[in-house]
Scaffold this motif. Structure first.
Motif, PDB file in Angstrom:
ATOM      1  N   GLN A  25       0.900  -1.364  -0.059  1.00  0.00           N
ATOM      2  CA  GLN A  25       0.103   0.048  -0.016  1.00  0.00           C
ATOM      3  C   GLN A  25       0.914   1.345  -0.070  1.00  0.00           C
ATOM      4  OE1 GLN A  25      -3.723   0.079  -0.056  1.00  0.00           O
ATOM      5  NE2 GLN A  25      -2.798  -1.736  -0.884  1.00  0.00           N
ATOM      6  N   ARG A  26       2.141   1.191   0.498  1.00  0.00           N
ATOM      7  CA  ARG A  26       2.953   2.334   0.343  1.00  0.00           C
ATOM      8  C   ARG A  26       3.742   2.432  -0.946  1.00  0.00           C
ATOM      9  NH1 ARG A  26       5.384   3.027   6.547  1.00  0.00           N
ATOM     10  NH2 ARG A  26       3.130   2.673   7.836  1.00  0.00           N
ATOM     11  N   LEU A  27       3.792   1.485  -1.800  1.00  0.00           N
ATOM     12  CA  LEU A  27       4.301   1.596  -3.275  1.00  0.00           C
ATOM     13  C   LEU A  27       4.132   2.910  -3.771  1.00  0.00           C
ATOM     14  CD1 LEU A  27       6.334  -0.268  -4.631  1.00  0.00           C
ATOM     15  CD2 LEU A  27       4.457  -0.996  -5.930  1.00  0.00           C
ATOM     16  N   ARG A  28       5.328   3.735  -4.041  1.00  0.00           N
ATOM     17  CA  ARG A  28       5.099   5.155  -5.004  1.00  0.00           C
ATOM     18  C   ARG A  28       5.584   5.080  -6.345  1.00  0.00           C
ATOM     19  NH1 ARG A  28       4.622   8.890  -0.706  1.00  0.00           N
ATOM     20  NH2 ARG A  28       5.225  10.685  -1.986  1.00  0.00           N
ATOM     21  N   HIS A  29       6.612   4.146  -6.541  1.00  0.00           N
ATOM     22  CA  HIS A  29       7.148   4.152  -7.858  1.00  0.00           C
ATOM     23  C   HIS A  29       7.169   2.743  -8.259  1.00  0.00           C
ATOM     24  CE1 HIS A  29       8.326   8.241  -7.303  1.00  0.00           C
ATOM     25  NE2 HIS A  29       8.658   7.897  -6.062  1.00  0.00           N
ATOM     26  N   VAL A  64      -5.454  -6.584 -12.147  1.00  0.00           N
ATOM     27  CA  VAL A  64      -6.692  -5.991 -12.232  1.00  0.00           C
ATOM     28  C   VAL A  64      -7.268  -4.932 -11.427  1.00  0.00           C
ATOM     29  CG1 VAL A  64      -9.122  -6.926 -12.656  1.00  0.00           C
ATOM     30  CG2 VAL A  64      -7.544  -8.360 -13.649  1.00  0.00           C
ATOM     31  N   GLN A  65      -6.815  -5.297 -10.194  1.00  0.00           N
ATOM     32  CA  GLN A  65      -7.244  -4.009  -9.111  1.00  0.00           C
ATOM     33  C   GLN A  65      -6.219  -3.416  -8.854  1.00  0.00           C
ATOM     34  OE1 GLN A  65      -8.701  -7.328  -6.139  1.00  0.00           O
ATOM     35  NE2 GLN A  65     -10.375  -6.351  -6.246  1.00  0.00           N
ATOM     36  N   ILE A  66      -5.520  -2.717  -9.907  1.00  0.00           N
ATOM     37  CA  ILE A  66      -4.416  -1.817  -9.595  1.00  0.00           C
ATOM     38  C   ILE A  66      -4.654  -0.733  -8.924  1.00  0.00           C
ATOM     39  CG2 ILE A  66      -4.639  -0.766 -11.835  1.00  0.00           C
ATOM     40  CD1 ILE A  66      -1.390  -1.629 -10.526  1.00  0.00           C
ATOM     41  N   GLY A  67      -5.995  -0.287  -8.883  1.00  0.00           N
ATOM     42  CA  GLY A  67      -6.526   0.967  -8.141  1.00  0.00           C
ATOM     43  C   GLY A  67      -6.148   0.743  -6.788  1.00  0.00           C
ATOM     44  N   LYS A  68      -5.762  -0.508  -6.198  1.00  0.00           N
ATOM     45  CA  LYS A  68      -5.622  -0.228  -4.756  1.00  0.00           C
ATOM     46  C   LYS A  68      -4.212   0.249  -4.252  1.00  0.00           C
ATOM     47  CE  LYS A  68      -8.223  -4.728  -3.645  1.00  0.00           C
ATOM     48  NZ  LYS A  68      -8.208  -6.024  -3.051  1.00  0.00           N
ATOM     49  N   LEU A  69      -3.430   0.378  -5.271  1.00  0.00           N
ATOM     50  CA  LEU A  69      -2.044   1.014  -4.882  1.00  0.00           C
ATOM     51  C   LEU A  69      -2.183   2.506  -4.973  1.00  0.00           C
ATOM     52  CD1 LEU A  69       0.236  -1.427  -6.907  1.00  0.00           C
ATOM     53  CD2 LEU A  69      -0.402  -1.450  -4.534  1.00  0.00           C
ATOM     54  N   GLN A  70      -2.859   3.044  -4.085  1.00  0.00           N
ATOM     55  CA  GLN A  70      -3.275   4.535  -4.189  1.00  0.00           C
ATOM     56  C   GLN A  70      -2.248   5.509  -3.841  1.00  0.00           C
ATOM     57  OE1 GLN A  70      -7.090   5.378  -2.489  1.00  0.00           O
ATOM     58  NE2 GLN A  70      -8.100   3.420  -3.466  1.00  0.00           N
ATOM     59  N   SER A  71      -1.197   5.145  -3.525  1.00  0.00           N
ATOM     60  CA  SER A  71       0.198   5.818  -3.292  1.00  0.00           C
ATOM     61  C   SER A  71       1.011   6.094  -4.484  1.00  0.00           C
ATOM     62  CB  SER A  71       0.951   5.069  -2.099  1.00  0.00           C
ATOM     63  OG  SER A  71       0.147   5.236  -0.840  1.00  0.00           O
ATOM     64  N   LEU A  72       0.770   5.292  -5.401  1.00  0.00           N
ATOM     65  CA  LEU A  72       1.715   5.231  -6.648  1.00  0.00           C
ATOM     66  C   LEU A  72       1.542   6.602  -7.344  1.00  0.00           C
ATOM     67  CD1 LEU A  72       0.841   1.935  -8.814  1.00  0.00           C
ATOM     68  CD2 LEU A  72       2.915   2.541  -7.673  1.00  0.00           C
ATOM     69  N   GLN A  73       2.722   7.055  -7.658  1.00  0.00           N
ATOM     70  CA  GLN A  73       3.155   8.380  -8.430  1.00  0.00           C
ATOM     71  C   GLN A  73       3.615   7.887  -9.559  1.00  0.00           C
ATOM     72  OE1 GLN A  73       5.209  11.349  -6.475  1.00  0.00           O
ATOM     73  NE2 GLN A  73       4.466  11.148  -4.710  1.00  0.00           N
TER      74      GLN A  73
END
Length: 948
Positions: free
Chosen positions: A643-647, A671-680
Motif C-alpha cells: 500500500q505504500r508503493l510510490r514508484h 486487475v485491481q491496480i487501483g488499490k495501490l493508491q500511493s503510486l506516483q
C-alpha cells in the motif's frame, strides 16, 4: 553531522508519542527523558559540529552524541519491528504470535534495558555538555565567522598575490569580464562570478581588478573580502577606509563610532558622482548583498559591482535588479590543466615518458580544478621520480593523502567549507553521494528515491516528499557541490556528477562518522558496526567479527561474481531499508529479502531476474520497486498488498529498434491496480483486454504523476479518458495501442489537465485530439504511427512552451509548412518516415529557437527544407537513411547547389544503418567525392530518438 543524526532521531521519536507503542514498565519514561535531553543538546550541536576539527575535546563529545543517536535509532527500529509482528492477523499468524510471545517479551525487556543504558550515557554526555557550554557560547558569538570560513580563510589572501606566471586559463574569461566592465550602458551593473570552491574565482577577479584598462576606467575602486568577518558595520567601515584611501583623502572623523546607516550614507555620498568599481569577494548569502547594495548609488556613471560566490542563487539574485550578468567559471580545459600540472610537478621540466600514463590518470581526478591541480602537484613534486610505485599509489588512493598531508590541507579545507556551510538536513543527503563510484553518472530520480527511502526528506504540508527532495537537490546544485552531467531535451536534470576529489573528502567524512562504508577490495577492513555498505567491483570476504545486523543500505557497483546474500551475510540484516542491485549479476529474485519489514527501496534494474515471487507482498513498507530492463512481464497479485508503493517501474526498451512499433515491452496489469493508491509513477502496464476494468481502476490512482500504458484497444478509450480526467497531478502520459493500425480513441477526454508536460501517443489517430492545443504546460510531444489526414502542425504551432516535437509517420500529406512566428520555443524537431512527404517549408521567423533538426527515412524528400537558412540558431542537422539525391545537393565541390542553405549550421551529418551500426558522415567530408567514410557509431551510442 551529529546535529543531523540527532535531528533524524528526534524525527523517528515523534511517532512513539503520536501512536500507542507498547513498552514494558519504565520504557516509556526512558523515551520521554531521552527526547528531552536530545532536544537540549541539539541546540548546541551546530556550533560544536563546526568546531570539532579544531578542538579535540569537542570532537570526542560530538562523536559520543552521534554514536548514542545511532544506537538509539537501532533500538527504536527493533522496537517498531516487534510492534509490527504483534499486529499480524489471521489464525496461523495468531499461532505464530503466541509462540513468539515469550521471545518478544524478552526482547522488550532487553530494549527497555538498552534504553536505560543509553539514557545513563546521555546523562554523562549532558554533564560534559554543561562544562563545555562556556566554550560553545564563545563559539556561538563567532558562528558567523566560522561559517564564513574564518578559521582557515586567511590563506585566500595568497590568491591575491599570485604572479602572472602562476596562473593559467584566465585570459579568455578575463577578456570577457573586461568587456562587461568597461563597455555597456551607463547604469550601475552587478556582475557575478560563480563556481565551485577552488576554481579560481578570486584569482580571476583579482587579475581583472588589477588590469590597467580597468584601473584607468574606474578611478574609484575598492576590494572587500566579505568572508573575513561578515559584520555589516565592520564591512562598511572597511569600505570607507579603502575608498577614501584610493581618492587620497583622509577618512571622516568619528568613523569608528558611526552607525550602519551613517556608514551607508558616507559611502553613498562619496560615490554619488563617481564612476566606481567595488568587488565583494566570497559572498555566501544573499542577505550579505542586500545589506550593502543601498550604499552603492545607481548614478548613471557606468559604475560596476563584481561579486564572487559559490552559490548560483546569490549570483543571479544580485544581478536581477540591475539587469547585470553572471559569469559561470568553468574548470580548466585539458591542455591548460596539463600545462599547470607539469609546471608545478616538474618545475618546468617535461614529464618522464614512464610517468605519463600515471600523471594523466592523476590529472583526470583533478577535473580541471586549479586549486586541486596545484595541491596534488605539490605532493607529487616531493616524490622520487624513480619510484613509480609511489606515484601509482597516489593515483589509486588520492583520498588517503588528505589525511595528515599538509600540502593538501588547504584544498581539503576549501572543498570542505561548502559542506560545513550546509544546513543539517542537507548534510546527510550530500554525504550519501559517497556510495557512488568514481566518475559514476548519478541518475537524478534514483538519488531522489534513495533519499526518500532513507528518511532524509522532511515532510511538509501540501507538498510531496519528491517535490521537497527536488528542492534539496536544487540547493546542492545551487551551491555548486554537484554538477549537472546531462539533461533531457526539455531541460530537466537527468544525471549528476560530483567532483572526484570532493567525493574523496566525503568518503573520508562518511567513514569517520560511520555513515557509509565503501569497500573496493576484499582485504579492506570493515567498520565494527556498518550502517550503509557500498561494494565496488568485487564482493568482500565475510568478516566473522563484523556485524551487519544494523545494516540499513546495501549497494553493488560493478560486481561480476555470482551473488548469494546468504553466503555474504549469513546472519542477515533485519533493519535493511535500501537494497540496490542495479546492474548486478543476479538471475533470480533474492528470496532472503522477503522478511525485511523496513525495506523501502528495491532495485533489480538491468538484472536477469524474470519472475517476482508471491512473497513480495510481505514487504509492507516498500515504496520503490524498480524492475526496469529486466525480463519481468507479470507481477503476482500480492503486489497489491504494498500500500505504500510510490514508484513501480516494470518495462524494457530495445534500443537497437528505437523506431520499431514494438520496441518497448511492459508488464501485465493487475486487475485491481487501483488499490495501490500511493503510486506516483506507473510504467508500463499492458491493458490486457480487461474489458475496461483496468482502465477504470487507473482513475483511483489520484497521486499519479507519470503513467505509461501499452496494448491499448480502441474500445478502452472511453474508460481511459474517464480515468485520466481524475488524475489531476499527472505530468507525463504515454499511450501505445495494441498494434500499429489500432486507433487510440481519446475523443472523450474533454478537460485535460493544465499541468501535463509530456505526452507520447503511439498508434493511429483518427484526428488529433482537440484538447492538445490547450496544453499550455506541454514541453514534449511525440506522435508516432498517427497517420493523420490533416496537417497536425496547424494545431500544434501555438503551443506556448513546446520544446521538443517528434513526429513518426504522423501525417500522410506531401507538404509540411512551418509558419512565420510559430513554434516560438521549439528547440528539437524530428520528422521520421513521412512516406508521402515531398516538401518541407520553413517560413522566415518560424521556429526562432530551433537548435536541432532530425529528418529520417523520408524516401520522397529529395531537397533540404526550403527556408532552412532562416533557422539562425540551428546547431545540428541530421539526416538518417535519406535519399542520396538530397545528400548530393550538399556537396562542397561546387556541385552541391543547396550547400549555402546549411553553411551556417555547425554540425551537419548524414547517417546510414549498416551491419548493426550507424555509419556517420560529416557534410564536411563531401569535398572530392561522395561519400567519404566517417566514424562509425555502435547503435547503443546513438541518441535514442524515441525513448520515453
Amino acid at each position: 553531522m551529529a546535529e543531523s543524526a540527532v535531528a533524524f532521531l528526534l524525527h523517528k521519536l515523534a511517532p512513539i508519542f503520536e501512536n500507542e507503542v507498547k513498552f514494558v514498565r519504565g520504557g516509556q519514561e526512558e523515551v520521554v527523558y531521552l527526547r528531552r535531553e536530545l532536544e537540549l543538546i541539539r541546540a548546541f550541536l551546530r556550533i560544536a559540529d563546526a568546531l570539532e576539527e579544531s578542538d579535540e575535546e569537542l570532537k570526542v563529545w560530538v562523536k559520543q552524541v552521534r554514536d548514542v543517536a545511532h544506537e538509539t535509532e537501532d533500538v527504536l527500529d527493533e522496537l517498531a519491528l516487534l510492534q509490527a509482528h504483534d499486529h499480524v492477523h489471521g489464525f496461523s499468524a495468531s499461532l505464530r504470535r503466541i509462540s513468539c510471545c515469550i521471545k518478544n517479551m524478552k526482547a522488550r525487556y532487553r530494549i527497555a534495558s538498552e534504553l536505560k543504558d543509553i539514557n545513563s550515557r546521555i546523562r554523562k554526555i549532558f554533564e560534559v555538555h554543561k562544562r563545555l557550554r562556556s566554550k560553545l557560547n564563545i563559539a556561538a558569538d563567532k558562528s558567523n565567522s566560522i561559517y564564513a570560513g574564518n578559521i582557515w580563510h586567511d590563506q585566500r589572501g595568497d590568491a591575491l598575490l599570485l604572479d602572472k606566471t602562476d596562473v593559467v586559463g584566465i585570459d579568455k574569461p578575463k577578456k570577457q569580464l573586461v568587456r562587461w566592465l568597461v563597455k555597456g550602458n551607463s547604469r550601475r551593473e552587478v556582475i557575478s562570478v560563480t563556481g565551485m570552491g577552488g576554481l579560481g574565482k578570486t584569482t580571476l577577479v583579482k587579475k581583472l581588478y588589477d588590469d590597467q584598462e580597468v584601473k584607468k576606467h574606474f578611478k574609484t575602486h575598492a576590494w572587500v573580502t566579505v568572508s573575513q568577518s561578515f559584520k555589516i558595520e565592520e564591512l562598511l567601515r572597511d569600505m570607507v577606509h579603502k575608498l577614501f584611501r584610493v581618492i587620497e583623502r583622509a577618512a571622516p572623523e568619528g568613523l569608528e563610532s558611526m552607525s550602519v546607516d551613517q556608514l551607508k550614507v558616507t559611502i553613498k555620498d562619496l560615490l554619488q558622482k563617481r564612476r566606481y568599481l567595488v568587488v565583494f569577494d566570497d559572498v555566501w548569502h544573499i542577505y550579505e548583498w542586500e545589506a550593502v547594495k543601498y550604499a552603492l548609488p545607481n548614478n548613471n556613471c557606468g559604475s560596476r559591482v563584481v561579486i564572487t560566490t559559490r552559490k548560483s542563487d546569490v549570483a543571479s539574485s544580485s544581478c536581477i535588479e540591475s539587469k547585470g550578468k553572471v559569469y559561470n567559471l568553468r574548470p580548466l580545459p585539458e591542455r591548460e590543466s596539463w600545462d599547470l600540472f607539469i609546471r608545478k610537478t616538474f618545475q618546468g621540466n617535461s614529464c618522464p615518458p614512464y610517468l605519463m600514463e600515471i600523471c594523466n590518470r592523476i590529472l583526470r581526478k583533478c577535473e580541471g580544478l586549479p586549486l586541486a591541480i596545484v595541491a596534488v602537484s605539490g605532493v607529487l613534486a616531493t616524490k622520487d621520480r624513480r619510484r613509480i610505485d609511489e606515484w601509482a599509489m597516489i593515483c589509486r588512493s588520492v583520498g588517503a593523502e588528505f589525511q595528515g598531508n599538509d600540502k593538501l590541507d588547504n584544498l581539503k579545507k576549501v572543498l570542505s567549507h561548502s559542506f560545513n556551510d550546509l544546513p543539517y538536513y542537507l548534510k546527510y543527503c550530500f554525504l550519501y553521494l559517497s556510495i557512488f563510484p568514481e566518475n559514476h553518472l548519478i541518475q537524478r530520480m534514483r538519488l531522489i528515491r534513495l533519499w526518500i527511502a532513507e528518511g532524509f526528506i522532511e515532510a511538509k504540508e501540501g507538498r510531496t516528499v519528491e517535490e521537497i527532495a527536488e528542492d534539496y537537490l536544487n540547493e546542492l546544485l545551487n551551491r555548486n557541490l554537484i554538477q549537472v552531467a546531462g539533461t533531457t531535451s526539455d531541460g530537466r536534470v537527468k544525471t549528476l556528477h560530483i567532483h572526484d576529489l570532493l567525493r574523496e573528502i566525503i568518503i573520508l567524512k562518511s567513514r569517520d562518522q560511520n555513515f557509509i562504508a565503501v569497500v573496493k577490495e576484499q582485504s579492506v577492513a570493515w567498520p565494527e558496526k556498518i550502517r550503509r555498505l557500498s561494494v565496488h567491483n568485487t564482493l568482500p570476504k565475510v568478516h566473522e567479527k563484523r556485524s551487519v545486523s544494523k545494516l540499513r543500505s546495501l549497494f553493488l557497483f560493478g560486481v561480476v561474481e555470482k551473488l548469494s546474500l546468504h553466503k555474504l551475510f549469513p546472519d542477515g540484516f533485519k533493519l535493511l531499508t535500501v537494497l540496490d542491485f542495479q546492474d548486478a549479476p543476479l538471475k533470480k529474485f533474492p528470496i532472503e529479502i522477503v522478511d525485511l519489514y523496513y525495506l523501502r527501496y528495491l532495485s533489480l534494474r538491468n538484472t536477469k531476474v524474470n519472475v517476482i515471487p508471491r512473497y513480495i507482498g510481505k514487504l509492507q513498507n516498500l515504496e520503490t520497486l524498480d524492475l526496469k530492463k529486466t525480463s519481468v512481464s507479470a507481477l503476482p497479485i500480492e503486489v497489491l498488498k504494498l500500500q505504500r508503493l510510490r514508484h513501480l517501474l516494470v518495462y524494457h526498451l530495445k534500443l537497437e529498434a528505437y523506431a520499431h512499433f514494438y520496441s518497448k515491452s511492459g508488464c501485465k496489469a493487475l486487475v485491481q491496480i487501483g488499490k495501490l493508491q500511493s503510486l506516483q509513477k506507473l510504467c508500463f502496464i499492458k491493458a490486457n483486454k480487461g474489458c475496461g476494468m483496468i482502465m477504470r481502476e487507473l482513475g483511483k490512482l489520484t497521486q499519479l504523476r507519470k503513467l505509461g500504458i501499452m496494448k491499448l484497444r480502441e474500445q478502452d478509450g472511453k474508460d481511459l479518458c474517464s480515468s485520466i480526467e481524475r488524475l489531476t497531478k499527472l505530468r507525463a502520459l504515454s499511450i501505445t495501442s495494441v498494434g500499429e493500425n489500432e486507433t487510440i480513441d481519446l475523443q472523450y477526454l474533454s478537460s485535460p489537465h493544465q499541468f501535463l508536460e509530456r505526452l507520447y501517443l503511439t498508434g493511429r489517430l483518427e484526428n488529433l485530439p482537440n484538447w492538445i492545443p490547450s496544453l499550455h504546460s506541454l514541453v514534449r510531444l511525440f506522435l508516432k504511427w498517427s497517420h493523420l489526414k490533416n496537417d497536425p502542425l496547424v494545431y500544434l504551432q501555438d503551443l506556448p512552451n513546446l520544446v521538443h516535437l517528434e513526429l513518426l509517420q504522423a501525417y500522410d500529406g506531401e507538404t509540411v509548412c512551418f509558419k512565420s512566428k510559430k513554434f516560438k520555443k521549439l528547440k528539437i524537431l524530428g520528422l521520421d518516415k513521412f512516406d508521402q512527404l515531398k516538401c518541407v517549408k520553413v517560413e522566415k521567423g518560424a521556429m526562432p529557437c530551433l537548435e536541432k533538426l532530425i529528418i529520417q527515412r523520408c524516401e520522397l524528400l529529395q531537397k533540404v527544407p526550403s527556408g532552412i537558412q532562416h533557422l539562425t540558431k540551428l546547431k545540428v542537422l541530421e539526416f538518417f537513411d535519406m535519399p542520396d539525391k538530397l545528400i548530393m545537393t550538399l556537396r562542397l565541390d561546387g556541385q552541391g547547389k543547396d550547400y549555402w542553405k546549411v553553411a551556417h549550421i555547425p554540425e551537419v551529418y548524414s547517417t546510414y544503418w549498416r551491419d548493426g551500426g550507424w555509419d556517420v558522415y560529416s557534410i564536411e567530408s563531401f569535398r572530392e567525392s561522395f561519400p567519404l567514410p566517417g566514424s562509425v557509431m555502435r547503435s547503443h551510442e546513438l541518441r535514442t530518438l524515441w525513448k520515453v
